[in-house]
Design a protein around this motif. Structure first.
Motif: not given
Lengths: 401, 169
Positions: A157-172
């Motif tokens: 499965q891919d990690i869709k570019p639309s998910e990047y923001k959510g991942i970064m926000a969770a890391m922040d």
């Protein structure tokens, strides 16, 4: 007088039921013996009748906590066997998934460690932050556990570019909380008193007993598969291998906590640098041969060996989970410790959690008293309470934070 | 001891003990060895060269039981696998557990599942198989097709009685 305490076979801490015979003299442990395989599933034998694609799902079920480590190790082995070079994007996705898993696994361990020493605030906090990661996994893969992201030659499965923001926000969100959490835990005098100097493992013993992962690193052995045998995208991002000295439970906790911060660093860089491109490289045929795949699981090095005979099923698959290598270190670490510390030392190598348990105290060959998990936990909690009393001026600082 | 090329060092030291050296890639080396020399070679790798013992693997081939000892040179990023083939029907090899502490469990496991005898093992008792598993049945051999030896109720009672008498240690 020597007394033998069998811990198990239904064991409080280790994912597969196993039996520890702990020999004690009064309060102190003088010897330990180990017996296992009450729940041997024969996965290596089953793998001999499955195709390479199917085995990825099979090995994913070896462990529920590090459910992406075994597939990565197996895929590494198949790719080593076939000489496949996986696409760049697949490498980055593998790294992101593996590091997210490391964060949730380390937080799970820390929560349990808090529970065992009677610090339920630590337990609840740790598991609260772990939810952030589990939610991310649900968004990325559809599952909180057993993500089925891997396949030989790439990712499923891919990690869709639309998910990047959510991942970064969770890391922040996670990073400041982790810093606060680490500060609070390592500042607490009672936690220090319970963990420091308990279950020491010297560097020589760590090497002699072939330990891996956080257990070896906490004793000052500078090994990490991610750096030594680069796979996925670990050679393309910058991060540090965390080592400590002493090899006691505290050092292991510190290694794991600091590794969470390193994982956050890796995930951010991977998302930033995520290249475009295909997700898989087709593996058309598997020629006779052999391959070795190793992976740094949260608990240490995970090793897979695959032998192919040219058919669609392998001739032999050998799996070595990290706990297998870390268990012999108990022999060095238990001798001379208190019975109340058994729980936390057993937990310190981060074996996975299993269902029920019982502990029977045997004197002169007859059972005189049966401890269950509660009784053993209460012994551990009592010791924390006693320490808290002695340190009453600083106790409860954690709760006030 | 600072090592640059573990394979060359090994070749120089054990000219007679090595049968074949296969450098598959920069990170994977397979070395076929004479089974009689296994303890010497393992001692040299583990104690003198400071390699980390990862695990041993056993598999059944036409030539016999093939045992692979995987060693890692972490600082170099090289995985060296020693391959020793011991002939059937009575596979037997010297134990490396007295040298490598971490090999004790895996040798007991291989003895259980493949029936390889490790000569000189410090604690050669069962590791994986149940106490009532019959002698001479090795579940990971190719000939084994997954049949658990069937027992009648009387035979089961006999086994239970044996276990009761033996007691738990």
């Amino acid at each position: 007088m020597k007394t033998t305490i069998p811990v198990g076979p239904y064991h409080p801490l280790i994912e597969e039921p196993e039996l520890f015979r702990v020999v004690v003299e009064g309060e102190r442990v003088v010897d330990i013996d180990w017996r296992t395989s009450y729940m041997h599933r024969g996965i290596e034998k089953i793998a001999e009748s499955k195709t390479y694609d199917q085995i990825v799902f099979l090995v994913e079920r070896i462990c529920g906590i590090c459910s992406t480590s075994h597939p990565i190790a197996f895929c590494n082995a198949v790719e080593d066997l076939t000489g496949t070079r996986i696409p760049e994007r697949a490498k980055y996705i593998r790294s992101v998934v593996a590091e997210l898993e490391r964060i949730h696994s380390h937080l799970l361990w820390f929560g349990l460690a808090g529970h065992y020493i009677g610090y339920h605030t630590v337990w609840m906090w740790s598991w609260k932050y772990r939810e952030l990661v589990c939610d991310l996994f649900e968004r990325i893969s559809g599952n909180r556990q057993s993500y089925a992201m891997l396949k030989p030659g790439g990712v499923r499965q891919d990690i869709k570019p639309s998910e990047y923001k959510g991942i970064m926000a969770a890391m922040d969100e996670l990073e400041p909380k982790m810093n606060m959490f680490i500060g609070a835990v390592l500042d607490d005098p009672v936690i220090l008193a319970r963990l420091k100097g308990v279950g020491n493992l010297s560097r020589e013993d760590a090497i002699k007993r072939c330990t891996v992962g956080p257990v070896a690193r906490s004793a000052g052995v500078d090994i990490d598969v991610r750096r030594d045998y680069p796979y996925a995208a670990y050679d393309q991002v910058s991060w540090d291998v965390i080592t400590q000295t002493g090899g006691d439970v505290l050092a292991m906790a510190v290694v794991r906590l600091l590794e969470i911060l390193e994982s956050i660093k890796i995930i951010r860089q991977c998302i930033d640098q995520m290249p475009e491109g295909p997700l898989t490289e087709e593996i058309l045929e598997v020629l006779p041969g052999e391959g070795i795949g190793i992976e740094e699981a949260p608990r240490g090095e995970c090793f897979h060996y695959v032998r192919s005979n040219g058919t669609k099923v392998p001739d032999r698959v050998k799996v070595r989970a990290p706990t297998y290598s870390n268990l012999p270190s108990f022999r060095s670490r238990f001798i001379g410790e208190r019975v109340a510390d058994i729980m936390i030392i057993l937990a310190s190598i981060d074996p996975c959690y299993c269902c029920t348990n019982r502990i029977v105290r045997i004197e002169n060959g007859t059972s005189v008293q049966t401890f269950d998990e509660k009784a053993l936990l209460e012994m551990s909690w009592e010791r924390t309470k006693a320490l808290e009393k002695g340190l009453s001026h600083t106790a409860g600082r954690l709760l006030k934070l | 001891m600072k090592i640059v090329d573990p394979v060359k060092t090994l070749q120089a030291k054990f000219a007679d003990g090595l049968i074949d050296v296969d450098e598959r890639s920069s990170a994977r080396v397979y070395v076929s060895i004479d089974p009689a020399r296994v303890t010497d070679i393992v001692r040299f790798l583990f104690e003198d060269l400071g390699a980390r013992f990862i695990i041993a693997t056993c598999l059944e081939t036409r030539a016999g039981m093939e045992i692979l000892y995987h060693f890692s040179f972490d600082s170099l990023g090289v995985l060296v696998s020693l391959r020793a083939v011991v002939p059937m029907p009575e596979p037997r090899i010297d134990s490396v557990s007295p040298i490598v502490d971490g090999a004790e469990y895996i040798e007991r496991e291989i003895a259980d599942l493949f029936g390889v005898e490790f000569v000189g093992h410090p604690n050669p008792v069962r590791f994986l198989l149940a106490d009532d598993w019959p002698e001479g049945v090795y579940p990971y051999r190719k000939e084994y097709k997954g049949q658990y030896p069937y027992r009648t109720e009387e035979e089961l009672e006999e086994v239970r009685e044996q276990i009761r008498q033996r007691g738990t240690k």
